[in-house]
Motif scaffolding. Sequence first.
Motif, PDB file in Angstrom:
ATOM      1  N   VAL A   1       5.896 -14.867 -18.639  1.00 23.86           N
ATOM      2  CA  VAL A   1       4.714 -15.225 -18.270  1.00 23.86           C
ATOM      3  C   VAL A   1       3.646 -15.329 -19.308  1.00 23.86           C
ATOM      4  N   ASN A   2       3.717 -15.045 -20.520  1.00 21.71           N
ATOM      5  CA  ASN A   2       3.097 -15.406 -21.349  1.00 21.71           C
ATOM      6  C   ASN A   2       3.153 -16.726 -21.850  1.00 21.71           C
ATOM      7  N   PHE A   3       4.544 -17.242 -21.993  1.00 27.83           N
ATOM      8  CA  PHE A   3       4.661 -18.643 -22.155  1.00 27.83           C
ATOM      9  C   PHE A   3       4.004 -19.693 -21.133  1.00 27.83           C
ATOM     10  N   VAL A   4       4.160 -19.249 -20.004  1.00 28.27           N
ATOM     11  CA  VAL A   4       3.632 -19.952 -18.793  1.00 28.27           C
ATOM     12  C   VAL A   4       2.028 -20.077 -19.060  1.00 28.27           C
ATOM     13  N   VAL A   5       1.571 -18.849 -19.321  1.00 25.18           N
ATOM     14  CA  VAL A   5       0.161 -18.905 -19.560  1.00 25.18           C
ATOM     15  C   VAL A   5      -0.299 -19.760 -20.628  1.00 25.18           C
ATOM     16  N   ASP A   6       0.118 -19.679 -21.760  1.00 28.16           N
ATOM     17  CA  ASP A   6      -0.232 -20.446 -22.881  1.00 28.16           C
ATOM     18  C   ASP A   6      -0.027 -22.138 -22.573  1.00 28.16           C
ATOM     19  N   TRP A   7       1.093 -22.392 -21.801  1.00 20.08           N
ATOM     20  CA  TRP A   7       1.151 -23.830 -21.318  1.00 20.08           C
ATOM     21  C   TRP A   7       0.070 -24.199 -20.457  1.00 20.08           C
ATOM     22  N   PHE A   8      -0.435 -23.230 -19.540  1.00 25.34           N
ATOM     23  CA  PHE A   8      -1.442 -23.754 -18.645  1.00 25.34           C
ATOM     24  C   PHE A   8      -2.691 -23.665 -19.292  1.00 25.34           C
ATOM     25  N   LEU A   9      -3.028 -23.084 -20.134  1.00 28.04           N
ATOM     26  CA  LEU A   9      -4.121 -22.908 -20.990  1.00 28.04           C
ATOM     27  C   LEU A   9      -4.324 -24.312 -21.837  1.00 28.04           C
TER      28      LEU A   9
ATOM     29  N   ALA B   1      14.494  -6.384 -18.825  1.00 31.14           N
ATOM     30  CA  ALA B   1      13.816  -6.975 -17.612  1.00 31.14           C
ATOM     31  C   ALA B   1      12.336  -6.994 -17.892  1.00 31.14           C
ATOM     32  N   ILE B   2      11.537  -5.820 -18.197  1.00 32.05           N
ATOM     33  CA  ILE B   2      10.467  -6.076 -18.376  1.00 32.05           C
ATOM     34  C   ILE B   2       9.865  -6.752 -19.550  1.00 32.05           C
ATOM     35  N   GLY B   3      10.663  -6.749 -20.552  1.00 30.13           N
ATOM     36  CA  GLY B   3      10.217  -7.552 -21.850  1.00 30.13           C
ATOM     37  C   GLY B   3      10.468  -8.924 -21.378  1.00 30.13           C
ATOM     38  N   LEU B   4      11.500  -9.380 -20.703  1.00 34.73           N
ATOM     39  CA  LEU B   4      11.797 -10.849 -20.469  1.00 34.73           C
ATOM     40  C   LEU B   4      10.634 -11.400 -19.559  1.00 34.73           C
ATOM     41  N   LEU B   5      10.294 -10.668 -18.565  1.00 38.83           N
ATOM     42  CA  LEU B   5       9.163 -11.261 -17.542  1.00 38.83           C
ATOM     43  C   LEU B   5       7.769 -11.294 -18.411  1.00 38.83           C
ATOM     44  N   THR B   6       7.625 -10.421 -19.282  1.00 31.81           N
ATOM     45  CA  THR B   6       6.498 -10.268 -19.901  1.00 31.81           C
ATOM     46  C   THR B   6       6.442 -11.615 -20.679  1.00 31.81           C
ATOM     47  N   ILE B   7       7.229 -11.682 -21.499  1.00 39.52           N
ATOM     48  CA  ILE B   7       7.290 -12.972 -22.429  1.00 39.52           C
ATOM     49  C   ILE B   7       7.235 -14.251 -21.670  1.00 39.52           C
TER      50      ILE B   7
ATOM     51  N   MET C   1       9.010 -21.016 -16.619  1.00 36.02           N
ATOM     52  CA  MET C   1       8.906 -21.200 -15.203  1.00 36.02           C
ATOM     53  C   MET C   1       9.945 -21.014 -14.369  1.00 36.02           C
ATOM     54  N   ILE C   2      11.124 -21.362 -14.775  1.00 37.50           N
ATOM     55  CA  ILE C   2      12.355 -20.922 -14.238  1.00 37.50           C
ATOM     56  C   ILE C   2      12.605 -19.338 -14.178  1.00 37.50           C
ATOM     57  N   VAL C   3      12.491 -18.683 -15.254  1.00 38.85           N
ATOM     58  CA  VAL C   3      12.706 -17.493 -15.424  1.00 38.85           C
ATOM     59  C   VAL C   3      11.713 -16.506 -14.331  1.00 38.85           C
ATOM     60  N   VAL C   4      10.440 -16.843 -14.343  1.00 39.38           N
ATOM     61  CA  VAL C   4       9.458 -16.235 -13.669  1.00 39.38           C
ATOM     62  C   VAL C   4       9.739 -16.654 -11.956  1.00 39.38           C
ATOM     63  N   LEU C   5      10.343 -17.691 -11.742  1.00 41.44           N
ATOM     64  CA  LEU C   5      10.675 -18.265 -10.263  1.00 41.44           C
ATOM     65  C   LEU C   5      11.764 -17.187 -10.010  1.00 41.44           C
ATOM     66  N   ALA C   6      12.696 -17.153 -10.915  1.00 43.72           N
ATOM     67  CA  ALA C   6      14.195 -16.092 -10.594  1.00 43.72           C
ATOM     68  C   ALA C   6      13.582 -14.898 -10.371  1.00 43.72           C
TER      69      ALA C   6
ATOM     70  N   GLY D   1      -3.277 -14.322 -15.911  1.00 40.98           N
ATOM     71  CA  GLY D   1      -1.819 -14.266 -16.332  1.00 40.98           C
ATOM     72  C   GLY D   1      -1.468 -13.493 -17.387  1.00 40.98           C
ATOM     73  N   LEU D   2      -2.541 -13.163 -18.344  1.00 36.96           N
ATOM     74  CA  LEU D   2      -2.407 -12.330 -19.341  1.00 36.96           C
ATOM     75  C   LEU D   2      -2.602 -10.731 -18.722  1.00 36.96           C
ATOM     76  N   ARG D   3      -3.591 -10.638 -18.025  1.00 38.09           N
ATOM     77  CA  ARG D   3      -4.011  -9.466 -17.204  1.00 38.09           C
ATOM     78  C   ARG D   3      -2.631  -8.857 -16.753  1.00 38.09           C
ATOM     79  N   PHE D   4      -1.918  -9.807 -15.812  1.00 40.51           N
ATOM     80  CA  PHE D   4      -0.701  -9.435 -15.255  1.00 40.51           C
ATOM     81  C   PHE D   4       0.214  -8.661 -15.831  1.00 40.51           C
ATOM     82  N   CYS D   5       0.358  -9.263 -17.228  1.00 41.62           N
ATOM     83  CA  CYS D   5       1.260  -8.577 -18.198  1.00 41.62           C
ATOM     84  C   CYS D   5       0.799  -7.436 -18.436  1.00 41.62           C
TER      85      CYS D   5
END
Length: 259
Positions: A241-249, A233-239, A1-6, A182-186
């Motif tokens: 967001v996937n972590f956040v989606v997994d946590w939310f699910l 930068a592309i890879g870090l954001l994608t990873i 979440m910190i990375v996505v917020l940044a 969230g996954l579709r965003f990736c």
Amino acid sequence: MIVVLAYLIVALFAPVIARYGESQVFPEAFAPWSAAHPLGTDQLGRDVLTRMIYGARNTIGIALVTTALSFTIGVSLGLTAALNRGRLDQFLSRMVDVLMSIPSLIFSLMLLSIFGASVTSLIFIIAVLDSTRMFRLARATGLGVVVMDYIEVAQMRGETTGWVVRHEILPNVLPPLIAETGLRFCFVFLTISALSFLGVGIQPPTADWGSMVRENATLITYGDITPLLPAAAIGLLTISVNFVVDWFLHKTSGLKDEK
């Protein structure tokens, strides 16, 4: 979440954070890293760090708009098809099957070459193609809700299809849809970057991480890692967001961690 917020902070406040203008050109092309240009300059003499900061705004912003449009199209049609099982459901499902049978990246390349590589065309084409996945999930989850008694009661009250979908079905299927969004965003984010790398996505002089990799690829042969930075930068954001989606699910599924 910190990375996505940044990432979101950088995207929102890009003009404040960036030292130079998005398309500002300096005399020396491919300048080395220095105090004036922390990540050097590109093939036209533009500051790479500034381009990466503005690239966050452009790439993430367009991906968010595309994902929101994909969610709106796919979920509204999917839940409507689940509620009105019949010819409409069959027609929409077969159309989705046709679109999903075609590789999305190749289809996007063909459509963008026909309609032009504008931002509007990019958003609409990717949103329509990606909405097929949202349609399938919305229809599948909606079929388990439309058989409930309160749906029949709402229909007997004379409520419209749109009202039943918004107030009765959607709130009960929202958690898996949000996770899928969230996954579709990736996937949308990666598709836009891939199309920009191929030259048919976000067009110059607009900064974009995918096109930045292509424009500075020559530096790799000289041992310069600058082209790898937008890719990272592309890879870090994608990873992230996937972590956040997994946590939310996990949180919305009701499963508990075993101690």
